[in-house]
Enzyme design. Structure first.
Site, PDB file in Angstrom:
ATOM      1  N   SER A 127       0.830  -1.205   0.000  1.00  0.00           N
ATOM      2  CA  SER A 127       0.000   0.000   0.000  1.00  0.00           C
ATOM      3  C   SER A 127       0.864   1.255   0.000  1.00  0.00           C
ATOM      4  O   SER A 127       1.959   1.273   0.569  1.00  0.00           O
ATOM      5  CB  SER A 127      -0.900   0.001   1.240  1.00  0.00           C
ATOM      6  N   TYR A 154      -2.729  -0.165   9.949  1.00  0.00           N
ATOM      7  CA  TYR A 154      -2.831  -0.745   8.610  1.00  0.00           C
ATOM      8  C   TYR A 154      -1.519  -0.573   7.850  1.00  0.00           C
ATOM      9  O   TYR A 154      -0.981  -1.526   7.280  1.00  0.00           O
ATOM     10  CB  TYR A 154      -3.975  -0.089   7.846  1.00  0.00           C
TER      11      TYR A 154
END
Length: 322
Positions: A127, A154
């Site tokens: 990501s 995350y």
């Protein structure tokens, strides 16, 4: 050749699996069908894939190491595209252990299954959040930029997955490629993403909450361009023992207010906006330098935001029966 795609009922996973099927691959999808968002949308994606005779869906938890080992062993697959993960920055604040299980334990399960069963290339999802909170500075984020200051759990799990893969590639020799996705959008997307939730609220006449008081910017990347990059990387594995990380983005950041304006035009309605401060875990901007991916595969994003949001709105109206 058989390819395993984890997260195949997810947004990116479904589109990647479909592209592979269209070019003649046999695809085994893996998905838990969890309730992070409306499972009916996951079922819809799975139904679309099920129309292909060369596709099979396996309902399983990627954190189940024994199940993943047996799946890879029995399938004989030599390529795995690992896209399953617990997504969402804000959700991680209240549900941290969901990220420990899916992103960390799940990634380790896939690594173990691959290394024990002769997988020749593992492509996995990372990501843009690994870059932390950085201002736009006239040039995109590069893969060799520092990634030591995650601002969300995350992001920390995604960077941890990269490090796990680096160690496994070095220890056990099977090639791996990590893909740092930049704000993917498009038809059949995730309802928790801003463009999707804004569409729902605008069409209901509800106000939308604009965080960061509208000063944020994102490298919005249309799903077809993302799939081009994923499949391109899958076809270009590193040398044995190699581990490479690639940005996949549009390389053209757009301000949040500009995105909202573009969406309003596509919907034919103006949003009622409530300006809010930045939320915990959010970053100010994302901006992909994709020169490394371009050099490997010729990757070049083609779909501009206005066109991509127009396609999404067309799909959304049909999905909602409007």
């Amino acid at each position: 050749m058989t390819v395993i795609v984890t997260g195949a009922a997810g947004f990116v996973g479904m589109h990647v699996a479909e592209r592979l099927l269209q070019r003649g691959e046999t695809v085994i999808g893996v998905d838990e069908f969890n309730a992070y968002y409306d499972v009916a949308l996951k079922d819809l994606r799975a139904e679309r894939l099920a129309k292909h005779t060369a596709f099979r869906m396996v309902r399983a938890d990627i954190a189940d190491a024994e199940a993943m080992h047996e799946l890879v062993r029995s399938s004989g697959a030599k390529r795995v595209v690992h896209l399953a993960a617990q997504a969402g920055v804000r959700y991680s604040i209240d549900n941290p252990f969901a990220y420990q299980r899916s992103n960390l334990q799940g990634h380790l399960s896939i690594l173990e299954a691959c290394r024990h069963n002769g997988v020749e290339h593992l492509v996995y999802a990372s990501s843009s959040s690994v870059y932390g909170n950085r201002p736009l500075a006239g040039e995109g984020f590069r893969e060799d930029d520092p990634t030591v200051s995650p601002v969300s759990l995350y992001a920390a799990t995604k960077r941890s997955c990269e490090l796990l893969s680096q160690s496994y590639a070095s220890l056990y020799g099977f090639p791996q490629s990590g893909l740092r996705f930049f704000t993917v959008y498009g038809p059949m997307g995730r309802p928790d993403m801003a463009y999707f939730s804004f569409t729902e609220k605008i069409m209901r006449g509800d106000p939308i909450e604009v965080y960061g008081e509208g000063r944020m910017a994102r490298d919005f990347t249309y799903i077809d361009d993302i799939v081009d990059g994923v499949v391109g990387v899958l076809d270009h594995p590193p040398a044995r023992g190699g581990h490479e990380v690639y940005n996949i983005g549009d390389s053209s950041p757009v301000g949040l207010m500009e995105m909202i304006s573009t969406l309003e035009t596509a919907l034919g309605r103006e949003a009622v906006k409530i300006m809010k401060p930045m939320q915990a875990g959010d970053v100010t901007a994302t901006y992909a330098d994709v020169s490394k991916l371009n050099a490997l595969t010729g990757y070049a994003p083609r779909v501009a935001l206005a066109e991509g949001l127009g396609r999404f709105v067309t799909w959304w109206r049909d999905w909602r029966g409007l």
